[in-house]
Each structure stands twice: as structure tokens, then as C-alpha cells.
Design a protein around this motif. Structure first.
Motif: not given
Length: 525
Positions: A73, A96, A98, A103, A125-126, A128-130, A449
Motif C-alpha cells: 500500500v 483509501y 484499493p 492501492s 483504513e489499513y 480494511h486493506h488487511w 481488493y
């Protein structure tokens, strides 16, 4: 799909922070950070993010994913919340995006002393990415998606580098104990109402946090949560599955009792339990540093309203650096954006713009022949020019695709060249061949994602008569509240699949959306 963390009126504060004149690029296993703070602070910030990622994986007993550098990211650190809102929209504290092309997240260096810290914004926000990366094949209702992010947003980082999860979001204390704003019966719906007010919108986050917390820190309820998620993904209607975690008529009262605890249960991990890799810090060269203001604008998303201003800025900032790959790469992107967004319906202006994008990409390639970004934009520009000139010669399209293949050879784990290779067939009006289908499916595996990529993957699976995998691709997108167009399309496609109308599902997924914004800048919640 851009995800945004919204501010309530009580947390809004816009006090800019001073920044160092030198821009740094920090790279680590999971992040690329651009910041013009001091070298020590940029390095420490990146290490904190790496330990946060590690803490999430340790807590949830999730193995490390072996992915290439393209999966990282990229985080742009700006001065304050005012800058975030200028890049996005009023009331947004961080966002964020993706996407298969890389991203990106935007976070303020200073929160102005407000209760919603810049750390909580980025951790939210991270998270979510995880989730989207590690649990890519599961669909989650909106309350869980936001509640899960909030559960991790409030992580406490001690000076000894230990991480503790479970603290309440004090910036949402006005709604966390107010079940009237979002009763459990409404919260447990797959999607929130389109008519959420400020208070009820905040309650999705706060009551979502409370319910996730309530279910997480109890062994039996944790089993109920796992069964609930499994039931939803197994096809059980959301309303029926909700009864696994509690009767909505009594759940609010139980949650309210949980909210009134004097001390919440938590999970703590020491620094020794959270080993991380090396963080490499590099000061940006003159051209890369000079182009940063335009790069930030481009990566945040460009609309018709600001496309002309962004390309003008990029031209001005890149002009002194014709032989710098970073400067010319951003110029290529800005020229491409203005041609495709602002001149979408004007062929002559668009063709001229794409030619300028190609020329900038050529300069970037001359400076750095292994620049994947430059090779992709060279191919993108040529594809747009060929499509507008109604080129049908297969040999010419094959030549265009070589740019994407060259990029793929440099990094076979980068989903962007694979995705663009597939899309070039549709741009040419040609049926994607078997290799294109394989490229698309692998891009989807690398970037699960990216919601739009999942829709395309579902379409490919359906054409291959692989209904099971198509459902898996669509389920997480169908529950997304961030882009209602995408989620509605996924829901309709799933309904057609359930009705055994596979051609109808394919047609639904092929429908084009009219959107004049690169990056969907105006969307999110």
C-alpha cells in the motif's frame, strides 16, 4: 472504490503541521510511504505501520502472504485534515483506494489535536486493506466491515512497541451507547440505508465497533460470529443468519451493558512477538520531489473539475526534468487522465492528449527502461489512440499489448499489466483469448481488493461455466456500501445466477457505467 473515514462535527479540527523540505520514500514489506517529515520520523512511522500489520496477523492467526512489491500500500502523508478534505470531500478524515494499479491511502500528519487521531484514521483504513487481502473470498455485512476497522483503529501503541487492541473509540462516544440511532435490527442488515443521517451514519461505525468487540472478546460468542459469517457466505439470508449472534430484540440491551464497562477486555502483543523486516529510507531526487504535489493530486483521483488544473501543474513541475523517470511518469498519467476524463467525448482533443501521454511515457522509459508504470501508460495511450481511430488490425493490437507483456516480465506478481492486457481485448472489440482470461484471473488472485476487477473475474468464470468461483468473486462486492453501483450490479448478477440465468448474469456484469472520475473521487463513506 474509495473508502473514506468520516469526521463528526465534534472531532473536526484543521491545524496544519510544519513539514521538512525534503521528501522521503520509505519502503518496507507492506508499505511505501511518501512524507516530507524528518528522516527519523518517516522511518519510525513506517516501522509502526509494519508492526501494526504484524499485530493484526498474529492476533487473527493469519499466515503471511507471499506477494511481490506491487501488493504494498502506498501512503501519502499530507500536512493536515484540511488537505485531506481538499483532495477528497468535506467531512473526510482519511481515505483509501484499493485498486489493481496500486492501492493508495492518504493520511494527515497532524490531526490538529482532535480526538480522532491521524493514527486511528490510518489504522482504520489499513484494517480494511488487511481484511480484503487476507479474507478475500468472504463477504461481510457493512456493520462488520466498519466495526472490524474500528476495532483495530483504536490500537494502543506503547513506547516499548507493544500493541494493544480493544480500546473504545472515544471520538464516537456520543453514539456508541445510543442504540436508538442504530437499533440492532437495522445494524444487522447487509447494507445500511441510503438515508443515513450524520448520527446514524456515525452509529454504523460505533455500534459496529461495539458489536464486533462484544463478539470478539468471548470464546463462545466468537464461535457464533464465525458461524454467522460462514452462514452468510453459505447462502443463508442475512436476516436469518443474524439470529446466530443474537435475537435483535434483546441484543441492543446486551450491547448497551457491554458498552458501560469500566474496563474493556483487550489483547496485547509485545514487540518481541511482532518482528518486522527492514525499512529502507531514501530521499527523493530533485525531479521526484518536485513532481510530488501533482502526483498526490493524481493518485487521489481526478475529476472533470480538476483534471485541467492537475495536468497544468504536472506540465509546469515536470518541465525542468525531461530526463527524470518520476517526473515524466506523473506527467504521462496526468496527460492520460485529462484526455480520458475531460476530453472523453471530444476525439480530436483526446487524441492529442493521449499523444502527449505517450510522449511523456517514452521519456520515462528512456530514463528507466524497467519502469512498469511507464510501460503501462505507453500501452494505455496507444490503445486509446487505436480505439478512437477504429483500428481493427490484430497485428497492431498485438503490438500494443507487447507493452503490457514487457511490464509483466519485469514483475510477474504485479496485477496491473495483467489486467490492462485483458482489457486491451475489450478496447479493441475483440474476444479475450485463453491467455487473456488466465491473465485476468491471476490479476484477480493478486488484487482481490479491487471490486471492479472482481466483477470482471466473475464474468470470466461464468463464461467458463465456473459458477462456484463466480459466486466467490461476487459475494464480497455485493455487500459493499462504498460503491452502490458496483454492489447493486453484483447483487443482480448473483440473483440471476441463483435463478440459473447465466447469460443474464453475464449481461448484467457487462453493463457499462458512466463515470467521469478516475478513482471515483467523490464516493465512499
Amino acid at each position: 472504490m474509495i473508502r473514506k473515514l468520516l469526521l463528526s462535527a465534534a472531532t473536526l479540527s484543521m491545524v496544519p503541521a510544519s513539514a521538512n523540505a525534503t521528501w522521503y520514500r520509505a519502503t518496507s514489506d507492506h508499505f511505501v510511504v511518501y512524507d516530507n517529515d524528518s528522516a527519523e520520523k518517516v522511518k519510525a512511522f513506517t516501522e509502526k505501520l509494519e508492526r501494526f500489520d504484524k499485530a493484526m496477523s498474529v492476533w487473527h492467526v493469519t499466515p503471511e502472504l507471499k506477494r511481490g512489491p506491487a501488493s504494498r500500500v502506498t501512503i501519502f502523508v499530507v500536512d493536515g485534515i484540511g488537505d485531506i478534505q481538499r483532495l477528497s470531500s468535506p467531512g473526510v478524515a482519511g481515505f483509501y483506494n484499493p485498486q489493481a494499479s496500486g492501492s493508495v491511502a492518504f493520511t494527515p500528519r497532524s490531526d490538529g489535536g482532535g480526538e480522532l487521531s491521524s493514527q486511528a484514521i490510518l489504522f482504520h483504513e489499513y484494517a480494511h486493506h488487511w481484511m480484503f487481502l487476507h479474507w478475500a473470498d468472504a463477504g461481510f455485512p457493512y456493520w462488520f466491515v466498519e466495526g472490524f476497522a474500528e476495532l483495530h483503529a483504536t490500537a494502543i501503541v506503547d513506547p516499548d512497541q507493544s500493541y494493544t487492541f480493544g480500546a473504545p473509540p472515544i471520538y464516537r462516544r456520543w453514539t456508541v451507547g445510543n442504540s436508538g440511532l442504530m437499533p440492532a435490527d437495522d445494524l444487522l442488515k447487509a447494507m445500511p440505508s441510503d438515508r443515513l443521517t450524520g448520527g446514524s451514519r456515525d452509529a454504523v461505525y460505533s455500534r459496529g465497533w461495539l458489536l464486533v468487540h462484544y463478539l470478539t472478546f468471548d470464546a463462545e460468542r466468537r464461535k457464533d460470529l464465525a458461524q454467522y459469517i460462514g452462514a452468510i457466505n453459505g447462502g443463508t439470508p442475512v436476516k436469518e443468519a443474524a439470529r446466530i449472534i443474537g435475537n435483535p430484540n434483546t441484543l441492543d440491551a446486551k450491547m448497551d451493558v457491554w458498552a458501560k464497562q469500566r474496563k474493556y477486555p483487550s489483547a496485547r502483543f509485545t514487540a518481541a512477538e511482532l518482528p518486522i523486516g527492514t525499512v529502507t529510507l531514501t530521499p527523493l531526487a530533485a525531479g521526484a520531489a518536485a513532481i510530488m504535489p501533482a502526483l498526490i493530486e493524481s493518485k487521489a483521483g481526478v475529476s472533470k473539475k480538476d483534471a485541467a488544473n492537475v495536468v497544468a501543474m504536472a506540465r509546469r513541475l515536470a518541465a525542468p526534468y525531461p530526463n527524470d523517470a518520476d517526473a515524466q511518469n506523473e506527467l504521462a498519467e496526468a496527460e492520460f487522465d485529462v484526455a480520458s476524463v475531460l476530453y472523453k467525448e471530444e476525439d480530436a482533443k483526446a487524441l492529442a492528449g493521449f499523444a502527449l501521454a505517450e510522449a511523456a511515457a517514452d521519456r520515462a522509459i528512456a530514463a528507466d527502461p524497467k519502469s512498469i508504470h511507464a510501460l503501462i501508460y505507453k500501452g494505455l495511450a496507444q490503445a486509446e489512440i487505436a480505439a478512437r481511430n477504429k483500428v481493427t488490425d490484430p497485428a497492431k493490437w498485438q503490438a500494443i499489448r507487447r507493452w503490457f507483456l514487457m511490464a509483466n516480465k519485469i514483475d510477474t506478481e504485479d496485477p496491473a499489466p495483467l489486467y490492462e492486457y485483458y482489457k486491451s481485448f475489450e478496447k479493441a472489440g475483440q474476444k479475450p483469448n485463453a491467455n487473456a482470461d488466465k491473465a485476468l484471473i491471476y490479476a484477480y488472485a493478486l488484487a482481490p481488493y479491487d471490486s471492479e476487477l472482481r466483477l470482471v473475474a466473475a464474468r470470466v468464470f461464468l463464461r467458463q461455466d465456473n459458477v462456484k468461483y463466480a459466486r466467490v468473486a461476487l459475494a464480497p462486492v455485493a455487500y459493499s456500501a462504498e460503491d452502490r453501483k458496483v454492489s447493486t450490479k453484483a447483487q443482480k448478477a448473483l440473483a440471476a445466477i441463483e435463478a440459473k440465468d447465466i447469460p443474464g448474469a453475464i449481461t448484467m456484469l457487462e453493463a457499462k457505467d458512466d463515470d467521469d472520475k478516475k478513482g471515483d473521487k467523490g464516493k465512499g463513506s
